[in-house]
Write a protein that holds these residues in place. Structure first.
Motif, PDB file in Angstrom:
ATOM      1  N   LEU A 153       4.794   2.610  -3.837  1.00  0.00           N
ATOM      2  CA  LEU A 153       4.633   2.884  -5.265  1.00  0.00           C
ATOM      3  C   LEU A 153       5.900   3.473  -5.874  1.00  0.00           C
ATOM      4  O   LEU A 153       6.272   3.127  -7.009  1.00  0.00           O
TER       5      LEU A 153
ATOM      6  N   VAL B 276      -2.557  -5.483  -0.856  1.00  0.00           N
ATOM      7  CA  VAL B 276      -2.808  -4.144  -1.408  1.00  0.00           C
ATOM      8  C   VAL B 276      -4.317  -3.979  -1.526  1.00  0.00           C
ATOM      9  O   VAL B 276      -4.958  -4.534  -2.411  1.00  0.00           O
TER      10      VAL B 276
ATOM     11  N   ASN C 140      -5.747  -0.690  -0.783  1.00  0.00           N
ATOM     12  CA  ASN C 140      -6.036   0.737  -0.890  1.00  0.00           C
ATOM     13  C   ASN C 140      -6.374   1.061  -2.344  1.00  0.00           C
ATOM     14  O   ASN C 140      -5.559   0.855  -3.249  1.00  0.00           O
TER      15      ASN C 140
ATOM     16  N   ASN D  13       0.813  -1.220   0.000  1.00  0.00           N
ATOM     17  CA  ASN D  13       0.000   0.000   0.000  1.00  0.00           C
ATOM     18  C   ASN D  13       0.845   1.268   0.000  1.00  0.00           C
ATOM     19  O   ASN D  13       0.320   2.359  -0.250  1.00  0.00           O
ATOM     20  N   ASP D  14       2.159   1.134   0.277  1.00  0.00           N
ATOM     21  CA  ASP D  14       2.951   2.353   0.457  1.00  0.00           C
ATOM     22  C   ASP D  14       4.340   2.302  -0.177  1.00  0.00           C
ATOM     23  O   ASP D  14       5.270   2.948   0.291  1.00  0.00           O
TER      24      ASP D  14
ATOM     25  N   THR E  83      -3.967   3.352  -4.171  1.00  0.00           N
ATOM     26  CA  THR E  83      -2.704   2.691  -4.481  1.00  0.00           C
ATOM     27  C   THR E  83      -2.856   1.758  -5.678  1.00  0.00           C
ATOM     28  O   THR E  83      -2.013   1.740  -6.593  1.00  0.00           O
TER      29      THR E  83
END
Length: 445
Positions: free
Chosen positions: A131, A158, A160, A128-129, A163
């Motif tokens: 990218l 993942v 989100n 999720n964090d 995202t």
């Protein structure tokens, strides 16, 4: 590098079956044709009565290194792969630590260069964090980006929406997804707990990880990809319903949305849980005989593009826990080709279709440089099999580090006799050549 001359074999390649010799030199296939016996070679293999196929390319394995090496290692599992006629693999990022940075990804490549007997590539993991890290991935030498749209280890689910949209809109390479709806799974898990408490029977697994859970997530991923114009590859299709999401009338090289079938979903059904128990607990779950038959039909219709294993070993002690504690996954890469050949003997697949889906199409789908075919000028990745040489799977002939298999006790009809990896004879008549012949896969993108 030793030259190799293969004489008098029956070649299966590009939808043809024909008699030919093959000459291998400097790691490449130099010649394919009749009457090559005049060639001088360091090693000669008489393939009379045997079939010669491109080495299998498995686009989904979990070799557990780093961090989970009590289950498996790159060395042990690549040995098992080579003994099974698998010459190249693509490994998943849910190791420990998860492969979520370019630095961690490079460490896996460095380790494989030392340890792997088969050719290799590794997926970059998405979370999720991360990218920014995903976008640094080099499509020329990394097979793809892996997105778990269903539960996974560590920080790899993942879920989100923003995202996901960012990954699908901007990924520099193919996006491979594990598709199961976490919301549906959690709802079904709560219902099972209400009925059975903590002693949920293994037969509930395909009810908990249901057709609804798979289709909801797969259809969501397809819609995301279409909206973003992304290159999407959905892994381990486990339901007949999902097969309908994919096109059958578009050539593979023109498809932007593709899919994969795995050996276990085409072999087992929910009727096998009574005998096999948690040994056939996979995510997504093995489901009904109708789903199994629908997946096989999807492979034959070209709705499903490639065949893989999702090889994911755990120790036998871990697998023998109760439903909630037993991890999902099992070892398969040593037996994928012979299992497919059993399906050939049963009339489920032709030899040409097996080669297409386990070698040609994988190379085309991932745009692999000069592999997946028996062609002059291509890397010499070759499996030589005896279609009529029965043998039984026992603990003694397993090469997996975990030393168990859901196929134990089964007698396969066909046997892998020789495997050539990047021009080196890596396996021959039951013996491995520990030369570390594996090379890093490159991609024409």
């Amino acid at each position: 590098m030793a030259s190799i001359l293969i004489l008098n074999g029956t070649v299966v390649n590009e939808n043809r079956i024909f008699e030919a010799d093959i000459f291998v030199k400097d790691g490449l296939i130099e010649a394919i044709g009749k009457d090559l016996q005049h060639k001088t070679a360091d090693q000669v293999i008489d393939a009379t009565g045997l079939h010669i196929v491109p080495g299998l390319i498995d686009d989904q394995v979990h070799f557990r290194e780093p961090g989970l090496t009590h289950k498996a290692e790159l060395y042990t599992e690549s040995r098992a792969a080579v003994a099974g006629g698998v010459t190249s693999f693509m490994e998943m990022p849910n190791t420990v630590p998860n492969t979520l940075t370019q630095e961690l990804l490079q460490e896996k490549y460095d380790r494989a260069a030392q340890a792997s007997l088969a050719n290799y590539s590794f997926f970059m993991g998405a979370s999720n964090d991360n990218l920014d890290e995903v976008l640094k991935t080099n499509p020329k030498d990394v097979c793809g980006v892996k997105v778990f749209m269903g539960s996974s280890t560590g920080n790899m689910l993942v879920d989100n929406q923003k995202t996901l949209e960012g990954i699908f809109a901007n990924s520099p390479t193919l996006i491979a997804t594990h598709c199961e709806s976490e919301e549906v799974i959690q709802r079904n898990t709560a219902a099972a707990r209400e009925q059975f408490g903590e002693n949920v029977p293994i037969g509930q697994h395909p009810i908990i990880r249901s057709e609804e859970a798979c289709f909801a997530s797969s259809s969501f991923a397809v819609n995301l990809a279409r909206k973003a114009g992304a290159r999407l590859h959905i892994l381990h299709i486990s339901t007949a319903k999902e097969v309908g999401l994919f096109d059958t009338d578009i050539p593979l090289k023109e498809k932007k949305i593709t899919s994969e079938a795995c050996i276990h979903h085409m072999w087992f059904s929910d009727a096998d849980y009574a005998e096999k128990g948690t040994l056939i607990k996979w995510n997504p779950a093995v489901k009904t005989a109708n789903d199994r038959d629908g997946i096989i039909a999807g492979v034959n219709s070209n709705a499903i593009d490639v065949i893989a294993t999702d090889h994911a070993p755990h120790t036998l002690e871990e697998k023998q826990n109760n439903y909630f504690k037993a991890p999902s996954g099992g070892p398969l890469v040593q037996h994928s080709l012979v299992a497919l050949l059993d399906l050939y003997h049963q009339g489920k697949f032709t030899l040409e279709k097996i080669v297409e889906k386990s070698a040609h199409a994988v190379a085309d789908l991932f745009e692999i440089d000069r592999r997946g075919y028996l062609k002059e000028g291509y890397h010499a990745d070759i499996a030589i099999v005896d279609l009529n040489s029965p043998w039984q799977v026992t603990k003694e002939n397993l090469l997996y580090k975990c030393k168990w298999s859901p196929f134990e006790g089964h007698q396969f009809k066909s046997k892998v006799m020789h495997t050539i990896v990047s021009g080196q004879l890596a396996y021959s008549n039951g013996k491995l050549n520990e030369v570390g012949s594996g090379q890093r896969l490159a991609f024409d993108r």
